[in-house]
Design a protein around this motif. Sequence first.
Motif, PDB file in Angstrom:
ATOM      1  N   VAL A  13       6.235  -9.621 -13.287  1.00  0.00           N
ATOM      2  CA  VAL A  13       6.650  -8.278 -12.807  1.00  0.00           C
ATOM      3  C   VAL A  13       7.028  -7.434 -14.081  1.00  0.00           C
ATOM      4  CG1 VAL A  13       8.012  -6.751 -11.413  1.00  0.00           C
ATOM      5  CG2 VAL A  13       7.238  -8.793 -10.452  1.00  0.00           C
ATOM      6  N   VAL A  14       7.956  -7.836 -15.056  1.00  0.00           N
ATOM      7  CA  VAL A  14       8.267  -7.328 -16.019  1.00  0.00           C
ATOM      8  C   VAL A  14       6.959  -6.875 -17.138  1.00  0.00           C
ATOM      9  CG1 VAL A  14       9.590  -7.288 -18.090  1.00  0.00           C
ATOM     10  CG2 VAL A  14      10.563  -8.045 -16.023  1.00  0.00           C
ATOM     11  N   ARG A  15       6.165  -7.961 -17.151  1.00  0.00           N
ATOM     12  CA  ARG A  15       4.879  -7.908 -17.964  1.00  0.00           C
ATOM     13  C   ARG A  15       3.998  -6.905 -17.389  1.00  0.00           C
ATOM     14  NH1 ARG A  15       3.823 -12.588 -17.614  1.00  0.00           N
ATOM     15  NH2 ARG A  15       5.021 -13.508 -19.309  1.00  0.00           N
ATOM     16  N   VAL A  16       3.780  -6.810 -16.419  1.00  0.00           N
ATOM     17  CA  VAL A  16       2.920  -5.520 -15.525  1.00  0.00           C
ATOM     18  C   VAL A  16       3.564  -4.131 -15.847  1.00  0.00           C
ATOM     19  CG1 VAL A  16       2.053  -4.685 -13.506  1.00  0.00           C
ATOM     20  CG2 VAL A  16       2.049  -7.272 -13.809  1.00  0.00           C
ATOM     21  N   ALA A  17       4.944  -4.402 -15.573  1.00  0.00           N
ATOM     22  CA  ALA A  17       5.630  -2.973 -15.907  1.00  0.00           C
ATOM     23  C   ALA A  17       5.381  -2.298 -17.345  1.00  0.00           C
ATOM     24  CB  ALA A  17       7.108  -2.981 -15.362  1.00  0.00           C
ATOM     25  N   ARG A  18       5.764  -3.237 -18.248  1.00  0.00           N
ATOM     26  CA  ARG A  18       5.574  -2.844 -19.548  1.00  0.00           C
ATOM     27  C   ARG A  18       4.169  -2.464 -20.032  1.00  0.00           C
ATOM     28  NH1 ARG A  18       9.055  -7.392 -22.551  1.00  0.00           N
ATOM     29  NH2 ARG A  18      11.326  -6.725 -22.188  1.00  0.00           N
ATOM     30  N   THR A  31       6.920  -1.203  -5.775  1.00  0.00           N
ATOM     31  CA  THR A  31       6.315  -1.294  -4.582  1.00  0.00           C
ATOM     32  C   THR A  31       5.162  -2.468  -4.231  1.00  0.00           C
ATOM     33  OG1 THR A  31       6.807   0.936  -4.184  1.00  0.00           O
ATOM     34  CG2 THR A  31       5.130   0.086  -2.706  1.00  0.00           C
ATOM     35  N   ASP A  32       4.491  -2.289  -5.553  1.00  0.00           N
ATOM     36  CA  ASP A  32       3.265  -3.375  -5.536  1.00  0.00           C
ATOM     37  C   ASP A  32       3.451  -4.770  -5.448  1.00  0.00           C
ATOM     38  OD1 ASP A  32       1.608  -1.281  -5.606  1.00  0.00           O
ATOM     39  OD2 ASP A  32       1.219  -1.215  -7.782  1.00  0.00           O
ATOM     40  N   PHE A  33       4.996  -5.156  -6.041  1.00  0.00           N
ATOM     41  CA  PHE A  33       5.421  -6.557  -5.955  1.00  0.00           C
ATOM     42  C   PHE A  33       6.297  -6.757  -5.008  1.00  0.00           C
ATOM     43  CE2 PHE A  33       3.034  -6.030  -9.917  1.00  0.00           C
ATOM     44  CZ  PHE A  33       2.586  -7.533 -10.159  1.00  0.00           C
ATOM     45  N   GLY A  34       6.785  -5.962  -4.118  1.00  0.00           N
ATOM     46  CA  GLY A  34       7.606  -6.001  -3.122  1.00  0.00           C
ATOM     47  C   GLY A  34       8.959  -6.255  -3.379  1.00  0.00           C
ATOM     48  N   ARG A 350      -1.292  -6.694   0.074  1.00  0.00           N
ATOM     49  CA  ARG A 350      -0.638  -5.275   0.362  1.00  0.00           C
ATOM     50  C   ARG A 350      -1.531  -4.197   0.519  1.00  0.00           C
ATOM     51  NH1 ARG A 350       3.058  -7.697  -2.658  1.00  0.00           N
ATOM     52  NH2 ARG A 350       5.103  -7.932  -1.817  1.00  0.00           N
ATOM     53  N   ARG A 351      -3.052  -4.353   0.378  1.00  0.00           N
ATOM     54  CA  ARG A 351      -4.086  -3.433   0.540  1.00  0.00           C
ATOM     55  C   ARG A 351      -5.138  -4.021   1.276  1.00  0.00           C
ATOM     56  NH1 ARG A 351      -3.929   0.400  -4.883  1.00  0.00           N
ATOM     57  NH2 ARG A 351      -1.541   0.786  -4.987  1.00  0.00           N
ATOM     58  N   ARG A 352      -5.391  -5.232   1.267  1.00  0.00           N
ATOM     59  CA  ARG A 352      -6.693  -5.804   1.591  1.00  0.00           C
ATOM     60  C   ARG A 352      -6.453  -6.216   3.185  1.00  0.00           C
ATOM     61  NH1 ARG A 352      -9.468 -10.706   2.106  1.00  0.00           N
ATOM     62  NH2 ARG A 352     -11.758 -10.373   1.754  1.00  0.00           N
ATOM     63  N   ARG A 353      -7.338  -5.659   4.101  1.00  0.00           N
ATOM     64  CA  ARG A 353      -7.007  -5.809   5.331  1.00  0.00           C
ATOM     65  C   ARG A 353      -7.814  -6.743   5.863  1.00  0.00           C
ATOM     66  NH1 ARG A 353      -3.345  -2.059   7.707  1.00  0.00           N
ATOM     67  NH2 ARG A 353      -3.212  -0.339   6.386  1.00  0.00           N
ATOM     68  N   GLN A 354      -7.550  -7.639   7.042  1.00  0.00           N
ATOM     69  CA  GLN A 354      -8.261  -8.974   7.172  1.00  0.00           C
ATOM     70  C   GLN A 354      -8.581  -8.746   8.797  1.00  0.00           C
ATOM     71  OE1 GLN A 354      -7.512 -12.739   5.902  1.00  0.00           O
ATOM     72  NE2 GLN A 354      -6.524 -12.056   4.011  1.00  0.00           N
ATOM     73  N   ARG A 355      -9.746  -8.931   9.316  1.00  0.00           N
ATOM     74  CA  ARG A 355     -10.038  -8.902  10.639  1.00  0.00           C
ATOM     75  C   ARG A 355      -9.517  -9.932  11.515  1.00  0.00           C
ATOM     76  NH1 ARG A 355     -16.876  -8.015  10.608  1.00  0.00           N
ATOM     77  NH2 ARG A 355     -16.884  -5.956   9.487  1.00  0.00           N
ATOM     78  N   ARG A 356      -9.277 -11.151  11.038  1.00  0.00           N
ATOM     79  CA  ARG A 356      -8.720 -12.298  11.589  1.00  0.00           C
ATOM     80  C   ARG A 356      -6.962 -12.101  11.960  1.00  0.00           C
ATOM     81  NH1 ARG A 356      -5.657 -16.232   9.177  1.00  0.00           N
ATOM     82  NH2 ARG A 356      -5.360 -16.022   6.828  1.00  0.00           N
ATOM     83  N   LEU A 357      -6.496 -10.778  11.178  1.00  0.00           N
ATOM     84  CA  LEU A 357      -5.336 -10.679  11.381  1.00  0.00           C
ATOM     85  C   LEU A 357      -5.153  -9.243  12.252  1.00  0.00           C
ATOM     86  CD1 LEU A 357      -3.626 -11.519   7.919  1.00  0.00           C
ATOM     87  CD2 LEU A 357      -3.805 -12.919  10.244  1.00  0.00           C
ATOM     88  N   ALA A 358      -6.240  -9.031  12.868  1.00  0.00           N
ATOM     89  CA  ALA A 358      -6.208  -7.685  13.797  1.00  0.00           C
ATOM     90  C   ALA A 358      -6.082  -6.569  12.616  1.00  0.00           C
ATOM     91  CB  ALA A 358      -4.976  -7.567  14.664  1.00  0.00           C
TER      92      ALA A 358
END
Length: 377
Positions: A13-18, A31-34, A350-358
């Motif tokens: 997470v720190v590496r992505v932030a930097r 937010t992206d990493f919860g 957090r963004r990819r919606r799946q049909r099997r999960l309604a």
Amino acid sequence: MPKPYPKEFRDDVVRVARNREPGVTLEQIATDFGVHPITLSKWMRRADTDEGGAEPATASEQENEVLRRAAAYLSQANLPKMMYPLVRELAAAAAPHRVPVAVTCRVLKLARQPYYRWLASPVTDTELAEAYRANALFDAHRNDPEFGHRFLADEARAAGEAMAERTAWKICRDNRWWSAFGKRRGRGKNVKVGPPVHDDRVKRDFNASGPNQLWLTDITEHATGEGKLYLCAVKDVYSGRIVGYSIDARMKSGLAVRALESAVARRGQVAGCVVHSDRGSQFRSRKSVVVLARHNMIGSMGRVGAAGDNAAMESFFALLQKNVLDRRAWATRQELRIAIVTWIERTYHRRRRQRRLARLTLVEYETIMTPLAALAA
């Protein structure tokens, strides 16, 4: 009290932030990493502090370092002369690994005056090189006891102690550092994969009525300009969420162990969970078996050459291959690592919606269906 996040996850997470693009805020990364933005800020400050300087080691830590480093030297001939390079090396090391001569000599029960006389007339370069090589091979064997002398030589070379395979074999033979899997009895197409250490408890039934009942794990690799990068991921069948992962430049047993430990740290109550994999040596290693037993988890393994026995995990890797790995050429391992963890945590979770999960995302599904599991993650 919630468990702390795994160190590898915090570092990612720190590496992505930097390395975030212009206009992307820390709040968005959090937010992206919860995680909470304040938590991310603390992680970044801690990382800056750690990189700026380390605290000096305690007396107990110094003594443990001496004993650890001395293990390989103790097996060499002409003692105590071969111990003196270790005393000199520890005294010259950078903090926090520096150990005073007095401490090292006390732990190893060496007199200081003979050491100082040796310092004026040390051992030959050949003897010193052999001691350093033995030390590097010992460290590699301790980390991965299933490695044979060729792999140990590769590890030593990566640590800065290059040597011929014959030299590595001789040192390993003299110290009886053999692979935990023993010697191969044959070569060619008829060589068999090692036996499974677990039965197949899944039988291609990739269904679970709740979280932490069935996890799947496997390893994938991808090339970069600096060499290959390996990803070991752990997937919860209930929601499809990647509950743990580890990324490294080498495919060793520690890669699988760290991924599993990461999943356990993030999920909490995992006793009785079935962990299914293929028969790769990383999953058959003693380290992997021990970590399963420590957390009261149940191992499971598919058949040799039967990709369908772990098809639900292969489908995730196929998705990763299409969306990240094959999108372009990757110059560095860090560049690919950032892309992988960002896609998993932000897009896949957090963004990819799946049909099997309604048509819910994985995080939304777990939050609605199992609030406690979501809090534990």
